[in-house]
Write a protein that holds these residues in place. Sequence first.
Motif, short mmCIF file in Angstrom:
data_model
loop_
_atom_site.label_atom_id
_atom_site.label_comp_id
_atom_site.label_asym_id
_atom_site.label_seq_id
_atom_site.Cartn_x
_atom_site.Cartn_y
_atom_site.Cartn_z
N GLY A 43 0.78 -1.22 0.00
CA GLY A 43 0.00 0.00 0.00
C GLY A 43 0.82 1.28 0.00
O GLY A 43 0.25 2.37 0.07
N ARG A 44 2.13 1.19 -0.11
CA ARG A 44 2.98 2.39 -0.14
C ARG A 44 2.95 3.01 -1.54
O ARG A 44 3.28 2.35 -2.52
N GLU A 45 2.58 4.27 -1.60
CA GLU A 45 2.49 4.95 -2.90
C GLU A 45 3.86 5.32 -3.44
O GLU A 45 4.76 5.72 -2.71
N ASP A 46 3.99 5.18 -4.75
CA ASP A 46 5.23 5.55 -5.45
C ASP A 46 4.86 5.81 -6.91
O ASP A 46 4.64 4.87 -7.68
N ALA A 47 4.79 7.08 -7.29
CA ALA A 47 4.38 7.43 -8.64
C ALA A 47 5.36 6.96 -9.70
O ALA A 47 5.03 6.92 -10.89
N THR A 48 6.58 6.60 -9.29
CA THR A 48 7.58 6.12 -10.26
C THR A 48 7.51 4.62 -10.48
O THR A 48 8.17 4.10 -11.38
N LEU A 49 6.74 3.92 -9.67
CA LEU A 49 6.80 2.46 -9.63
C LEU A 49 6.55 1.82 -10.98
O LEU A 49 7.35 0.99 -11.45
N THR A 50 5.46 2.20 -11.64
CA THR A 50 5.11 1.55 -12.90
C THR A 50 5.94 2.08 -14.06
O THR A 50 6.33 1.31 -14.95
N MET A 51 6.21 3.37 -14.08
CA MET A 51 7.00 3.92 -15.18
C MET A 51 8.41 3.34 -15.20
O MET A 51 8.91 2.91 -16.24
N ASN A 52 9.06 3.33 -14.05
CA ASN A 52 10.41 2.77 -14.01
C ASN A 52 10.40 1.26 -14.23
O ASN A 52 11.34 0.70 -14.79
N GLY A 53 9.31 0.62 -13.80
CA GLY A 53 9.18 -0.80 -14.10
C GLY A 53 9.09 -1.06 -15.58
O GLY A 53 9.68 -2.03 -16.10
N LEU A 54 8.38 -0.20 -16.30
CA LEU A 54 8.28 -0.36 -17.75
C LEU A 54 9.60 -0.08 -18.45
O LEU A 54 9.97 -0.78 -19.41
N ILE A 55 10.30 0.94 -18.00
CA ILE A 55 11.62 1.23 -18.60
C ILE A 55 12.53 0.02 -18.47
O ILE A 55 13.29 -0.32 -19.39
N ASP A 56 12.44 -0.66 -17.34
CA ASP A 56 13.24 -1.88 -17.11
C ASP A 56 12.71 -3.04 -17.92
O ASP A 56 13.48 -3.86 -18.44
N SER A 57 11.40 -3.15 -18.09
CA SER A 57 10.78 -4.32 -18.70
C SER A 57 10.84 -4.32 -20.22
O SER A 57 10.81 -5.39 -20.84
N VAL A 58 10.87 -3.14 -20.84
CA VAL A 58 10.78 -3.02 -22.29
C VAL A 58 12.17 -2.96 -22.89
O VAL A 58 13.07 -2.30 -22.37
N ARG A 59 12.34 -3.62 -23.99
CA ARG A 59 13.67 -3.76 -24.61
C ARG A 59 14.15 -2.45 -25.24
O ARG A 59 13.41 -1.47 -25.34
N PHE A 60 15.40 -2.45 -25.69
CA PHE A 60 15.97 -1.32 -26.41
C PHE A 60 15.09 -0.97 -27.61
O PHE A 60 14.65 -1.84 -28.35
N THR A 61 14.83 0.30 -27.79
CA THR A 61 14.03 0.91 -28.87
C THR A 61 12.55 0.55 -28.79
O THR A 61 11.79 0.83 -29.72
N GLY A 62 12.11 -0.03 -27.68
CA GLY A 62 10.70 -0.37 -27.54
C GLY A 62 9.83 0.83 -27.23
O GLY A 62 10.31 1.92 -26.90
N GLY A 63 8.52 0.64 -27.33
CA GLY A 63 7.57 1.72 -27.10
C GLY A 63 6.79 1.53 -25.81
O GLY A 63 6.51 0.41 -25.39
N ILE A 64 6.43 2.65 -25.19
CA ILE A 64 5.65 2.65 -23.95
C ILE A 64 4.46 3.59 -24.12
O ILE A 64 4.65 4.76 -24.51
N GLY A 65 3.26 3.11 -23.86
CA GLY A 65 2.06 3.93 -23.92
C GLY A 65 1.53 4.19 -22.52
O GLY A 65 1.25 3.24 -21.78
N VAL A 66 1.38 5.46 -22.16
CA VAL A 66 1.00 5.83 -20.78
C VAL A 66 -0.40 6.45 -20.81
O VAL A 66 -0.59 7.57 -21.24
N VAL A 67 -1.39 5.69 -20.31
CA VAL A 67 -2.74 6.22 -20.19
C VAL A 67 -3.19 6.33 -18.74
O VAL A 67 -4.25 6.89 -18.46
#
Length: 426
Positions: free
Chosen positions: A262-286
């Motif tokens: 339950g600890r809030e962290d606005a960076t949690l999902t964005m930084n997780g995606l940067i780590d999860s997606v490969r070089f030159t990959g795309g990220i869509g933020v809605v």
Amino acid sequence: MKAAVYEGPRTVTVKDVPDAKIEHPCDILVKITSTNICGSDLHMYEGRTSFETGRTLGHENLGQVVEVGEAVGKVQVGDWVVLPFNIACGFCKQCEQGLTNYCLTVQPKPDMAGAAYGFAEMGPYQGGQAELLRVPYGDFNALRLGEDAAERQLDYVMLADIFPTGYHATEMAGVKPGDQTIVYGAGPVGLMAAYSAILKGAGRVWVADHQPDRLRLAEEIGAIAINTSEQDPAEVVKDATLGLGADNGCECVGYQAHDPQGREDATLTMNGLIDSVRFTGGIGVVGVFLPEDPGGAEAQGELEAQGKVPLDFGMLWFKGQRIGTGQAPVKHYNRALRDLIAGGRAEPSFLVSHELDLDEASSAYEHFDNRDDGWTKVVLHPNGSSRSAGRSSRHTLQELRQEAKAQGIEGRSHMNKQQLERALRS
């Protein structure tokens, strides 16, 4: 008329308010028969926005036209329509480019763009969790539905927001047939992003969350569930892709992202995606991120309260990743998605767990905000008559599937609520 009115943090009251009415020759008036509670409504419900007390909530709306203004030429009284949450004029610079999410005409602040029903900082418009809704520029904003509209409201009402929004996430991420896609968030929009990726032919779709009921739904539509209380999504994806990561990813959580504790962290999902997606990959933020968060200082920190989120920008840059952000231009997608529903290719109502009368809005908000088990998507019916027939209107989707399993009904895992109800009654 009755409406669900915001009275302050975690307080919604259903009460009588002045009737919505035609105010401009281009307006139409819609009797709302189905209106959803959205995850972004919860930001306002929790007092984490500038949403004013006394305003009616609700931006995912469907109903029947009961009155039209003098300048309305296409939409007629009696038409069934679903309404994009974006309110747009159709003729400004942004609308002419298809960017109805950033209309310049309907937003009264000259330094802002975009408007919506019952939404903070997006104009003065009342929401549709009410018996009637005024729709500006009705010919442009209303998407007319076919003769199956009344029966299939649970599918079509998803065209107001979450289905196009989930689809928009996959468009910004660049999802193509055969891709491997990671979705952060198994709420309604995250599930719609995963569903959209599957509809597009993605080869493998992971969905990361820590809510078991939502992860079960992800598995039922063919996605691979990652329970973040047990696994690191980035490691799961990299282990499955020779260390490279997913081709693309979708952020469907927003600034109130939090860990399983339950600890809030606005960076949690964005930084997780940067780590999860490969070089030159795309990220869509809605997922919703805001320039100001009144509750952010206490929940996270002073920077987060100002909408400043510390990203792993060095890794993002080093990997050459692309990020697309912002609300969905619903009109860009809703007609094609409507036709997928009409043709039986898409049934987004699979995620509906509860159908309730408008009078039950206060309790519904509380359960949905608490992420209580089984409360995956709530549809309110302000005029009562549109609820699915039969005894199961108060049964959750999971309860219906368990009953269908006990009766040996085949295909239950991919049936939506209405299909299960019909099968159980037959």
